[in-house]
Write a protein that holds these residues in place. Sequence first.
Motif, PDB file in Angstrom:
ATOM      1  N   ALA A  49       0.831  -1.209   0.000  1.00 14.34           N
ATOM      2  CA  ALA A  49       0.000   0.000   0.000  1.00 14.34           C
ATOM      3  C   ALA A  49       0.861   1.254   0.000  1.00 14.34           C
ATOM      4  O   ALA A  49       0.432   2.303  -0.475  1.00 14.34           O
ATOM      5  CB  ALA A  49      -0.929   0.006   1.205  1.00 14.34           C
ATOM      6  N   GLY A  50       2.082   1.162   0.517  1.00 13.46           N
ATOM      7  CA  GLY A  50       2.973   2.317   0.552  1.00 13.46           C
ATOM      8  C   GLY A  50       3.578   2.655  -0.790  1.00 13.46           C
ATOM      9  O   GLY A  50       4.110   3.748  -0.990  1.00 13.46           O
ATOM     10  N   GLN A  51       3.531   1.747  -1.746  1.00  9.44           N
ATOM     11  CA  GLN A  51       4.061   2.029  -3.080  1.00  9.44           C
ATOM     12  C   GLN A  51       3.280   3.150  -3.747  1.00  9.44           C
ATOM     13  O   GLN A  51       3.851   4.032  -4.353  1.00  9.44           O
ATOM     14  CB  GLN A  51       4.013   0.764  -3.953  1.00  9.44           C
ATOM     15  N   ASN A  52       1.971   3.082  -3.647  1.00  6.63           N
ATOM     16  CA  ASN A  52       1.116   4.157  -4.142  1.00  6.63           C
ATOM     17  C   ASN A  52       0.564   4.883  -2.930  1.00  6.63           C
ATOM     18  O   ASN A  52      -0.206   4.323  -2.174  1.00  6.63           O
ATOM     19  CB  ASN A  52      -0.053   3.616  -4.970  1.00  6.63           C
ATOM     20  N   ALA A  53       0.937   6.103  -2.762  1.00  5.67           N
ATOM     21  CA  ALA A  53       0.543   6.843  -1.560  1.00  5.67           C
ATOM     22  C   ALA A  53      -0.957   7.087  -1.496  1.00  5.67           C
ATOM     23  O   ALA A  53      -1.492   7.384  -0.436  1.00  5.67           O
ATOM     24  CB  ALA A  53       1.281   8.172  -1.498  1.00  5.67           C
ATOM     25  N   LEU A  55      -3.297   4.846  -1.853  1.00  2.92           N
ATOM     26  CA  LEU A  55      -4.020   3.682  -1.353  1.00  2.92           C
ATOM     27  C   LEU A  55      -3.959   3.540   0.171  1.00  2.92           C
ATOM     28  O   LEU A  55      -4.619   2.653   0.715  1.00  2.92           O
ATOM     29  CB  LEU A  55      -3.465   2.405  -1.978  1.00  2.92           C
ATOM     30  N   ASP A  56      -3.190   4.361   0.856  1.00  2.00           N
ATOM     31  CA  ASP A  56      -2.996   4.183   2.291  1.00  2.00           C
ATOM     32  C   ASP A  56      -4.299   4.266   3.075  1.00  2.00           C
ATOM     33  O   ASP A  56      -4.577   3.412   3.919  1.00  2.00           O
ATOM     34  CB  ASP A  56      -2.013   5.224   2.828  1.00  2.00           C
ATOM     35  N   THR A  57      -5.089   5.275   2.821  1.00  2.00           N
ATOM     36  CA  THR A  57      -6.323   5.437   3.593  1.00  2.00           C
ATOM     37  C   THR A  57      -7.352   4.371   3.247  1.00  2.00           C
ATOM     38  O   THR A  57      -8.082   3.907   4.112  1.00  2.00           O
ATOM     39  CB  THR A  57      -6.924   6.832   3.359  1.00  2.00           C
ATOM     40  N   VAL A  58      -7.404   3.957   2.000  1.00  2.89           N
ATOM     41  CA  VAL A  58      -8.362   2.919   1.593  1.00  2.89           C
ATOM     42  C   VAL A  58      -8.003   1.587   2.247  1.00  2.89           C
ATOM     43  O   VAL A  58      -8.871   0.889   2.790  1.00  2.89           O
ATOM     44  CB  VAL A  58      -8.397   2.793   0.054  1.00  2.89           C
ATOM     45  N   VAL A  59      -6.740   1.230   2.218  1.00  2.00           N
ATOM     46  CA  VAL A  59      -6.297  -0.033   2.823  1.00  2.00           C
ATOM     47  C   VAL A  59      -6.500   0.002   4.333  1.00  2.00           C
ATOM     48  O   VAL A  59      -6.944  -0.983   4.929  1.00  2.00           O
ATOM     49  CB  VAL A  59      -4.826  -0.325   2.461  1.00  2.00           C
ATOM     50  N   ALA A  60      -6.214   1.132   4.957  1.00  4.16           N
ATOM     51  CA  ALA A  60      -6.425   1.256   6.399  1.00  4.16           C
ATOM     52  C   ALA A  60      -7.906   1.108   6.747  1.00  4.16           C
ATOM     53  O   ALA A  60      -8.251   0.427   7.719  1.00  4.16           O
ATOM     54  CB  ALA A  60      -5.896   2.593   6.891  1.00  4.16           C
ATOM     55  N   ALA A  61      -8.767   1.715   5.965  1.00  2.00           N
ATOM     56  CA  ALA A  61     -10.208   1.598   6.213  1.00  2.00           C
ATOM     57  C   ALA A  61     -10.684   0.159   6.033  1.00  2.00           C
ATOM     58  O   ALA A  61     -11.477  -0.345   6.841  1.00  2.00           O
ATOM     59  CB  ALA A  61     -10.977   2.530   5.290  1.00  2.00           C
ATOM     60  N   ILE A  62     -10.193  -0.508   5.012  1.00  4.18           N
ATOM     61  CA  ILE A  62     -10.583  -1.908   4.783  1.00  4.18           C
ATOM     62  C   ILE A  62     -10.110  -2.793   5.933  1.00  4.18           C
ATOM     63  O   ILE A  62     -10.856  -3.648   6.420  1.00  4.18           O
ATOM     64  CB  ILE A  62     -10.035  -2.404   3.426  1.00  4.18           C
ATOM     65  N   LEU A  63      -8.878  -2.597   6.386  1.00  5.19           N
ATOM     66  CA  LEU A  63      -8.356  -3.404   7.496  1.00  5.19           C
ATOM     67  C   LEU A  63      -9.141  -3.164   8.782  1.00  5.19           C
ATOM     68  O   LEU A  63      -9.413  -4.106   9.540  1.00  5.19           O
ATOM     69  CB  LEU A  63      -6.883  -3.102   7.720  1.00  5.19           C
ATOM     70  N   ILE A  64      -9.506  -1.928   9.040  1.00  4.66           N
ATOM     71  CA  ILE A  64     -10.284  -1.628  10.248  1.00  4.66           C
ATOM     72  C   ILE A  64     -11.649  -2.290  10.187  1.00  4.66           C
ATOM     73  O   ILE A  64     -12.104  -2.908  11.152  1.00  4.66           O
ATOM     74  CB  ILE A  64     -10.413  -0.105  10.446  1.00  4.66           C
TER      75      ILE A  64
END
Length: 110
Positions: A49-53, A55-64
Amino acid sequence: MQNTRLNSLFDLAFGRLRASLRNPWRRLALFAISFLLGNLMGTTISTIAGQNANLDTVVAAILIVVTETYSWFVYRANRRVSQSLFVQSVNAFKVGLIYNLFVLAFTLGS
């Protein structure tokens, strides 16, 4: 289902595996492996997710959402379900994932 040789073989294999995992040390080893796999997955998710900055919030929301939904289902279920081997292994995986994400956040200072 018919009692074929393949069914008998699978029943025997799963029975032996189930009997083997009743040993408390093997259960503990399985939980440690699940925790470490969660730790590895946390590192993998954060680097991908850190490769494309963006995607960070989307991945964090999905994980939560995924971890909180799993916790909600497990902890509202009866005690017999929450004490099963699979549920406890997935919970150890979840704890390892969250632990790794916290450690990476403290490491990066954000």
